[in-house]
Design a protein around this motif. Structure first.
Motif, PDB file in Angstrom:
ATOM      1  N   ASP A  29       0.824  -1.203   0.000  1.00  0.00           N
ATOM      2  CA  ASP A  29       0.000   0.000   0.000  1.00  0.00           C
ATOM      3  C   ASP A  29       0.863   1.261   0.000  1.00  0.00           C
ATOM      4  N   GLN A  30       0.337   2.301  -0.596  1.00  0.00           N
ATOM      5  CA  GLN A  30       1.061   3.563  -0.660  1.00  0.00           C
ATOM      6  C   GLN A  30       1.349   4.110   0.739  1.00  0.00           C
ATOM      7  N   ALA A  31       0.406   3.954   1.663  1.00  0.00           N
ATOM      8  CA  ALA A  31       0.619   4.454   3.019  1.00  0.00           C
ATOM      9  C   ALA A  31       1.781   3.729   3.687  1.00  0.00           C
ATOM     10  N   GLN A  32       1.877   2.421   3.455  1.00  0.00           N
ATOM     11  CA  GLN A  32       2.987   1.652   4.015  1.00  0.00           C
ATOM     12  C   GLN A  32       4.297   2.051   3.343  1.00  0.00           C
ATOM     13  N   SER A  33       4.259   2.258   2.045  1.00  0.00           N
ATOM     14  CA  SER A  33       5.449   2.717   1.316  1.00  0.00           C
ATOM     15  C   SER A  33       5.955   4.033   1.887  1.00  0.00           C
TER      16      SER A  33
END
Length: 196
Positions: A29-33
């Motif tokens: 996920d972008q948030a995790q990235s």
């Protein structure tokens, strides 16, 4: 997390103070990235490497309701990620050195020191052409040497040499910015898209 989504190429800083950017493909996920300091890669700027054996960034790991997420982390993001509950492993890098049978050497391509271990017998056969090919001996203080990258990959040069059986071909990487010495023939340079 999105393990079935399309992968995108991102890059991280493998260790603090490194001029290198370690590239890889991910679909987390972008948030995790963002938490792991992943930067999108839109071009092949100086310092970008892909698929290298060393240096290798640390990996971060965290359990979510949907499962465990694991990915490389950018060195400047480690402290904040730990605070957010990520477990962080150890990254690695290699420096120059010698063994009884060889020594670490490198050539420069796209601002990268691309290194490998050259057997002493090969170095002796190349002889005075080593410097002309742009091949330098790595030192134990060189932390920015890249090993085994699929990008950038230096071109190779070869020459025929006499041997007891007639002749053989000697091949090595070389610095593409140099003019090849007499008797050496070079290959073409790598297209960056091949590595990705």
């Amino acid at each position: 997390m999105s393990r079935t989504g399309a992968k995108r190429v991102v890059a991280v800083v493998p260790f603090n103070g490194s001029p290198l950017r370690y590239g890889f493909a991910t679909n987390i996920d972008q948030a995790q990235s963002t938490q792991l300091g992943h930067a999108p890669v839109n071009n092949f700027a100086s310092g970008f490497i892909f698929g290298a054996n060393a240096p290798k960034p640390a990996r971060a790991r965290k359990r979510f309701a949907s499962g465990i997420v694991s990915s490389f982390i950018s060195a400047p993001s480690v402290l904040a990620a730990r605070t957010a509950g990520w477990s962080i492993g150890k990254g690695k890098y290699r420096t120059g050195g010698t063994t009884p049978k060889g020594k670490t050497v490198y050539v420069t391509i796209a601002g990268i020191k691309y290194g490998w271990v050259m057997p002493n017998t090969t170095a002796q056969r190349i002889g005075g052409s080593l410097a002309q090919l742009g091949i330098r001996e790595a030192q134990s203080t060189d932390k920015d040497i890249v090993f085994g990258a699929s990008y950038p990959k230096p071109p190779t040069a070869s020459r025929a040499i006499a041997s007891s059986g007639g002749s053989s071909t000697l091949t090595t990487f070389y610095d593409p910015s140099v003019t090849l010495p007499a008797g050496w023939r070079g290959s073409g340079q790598q297209d960056p898209s091949v590595a990705l």
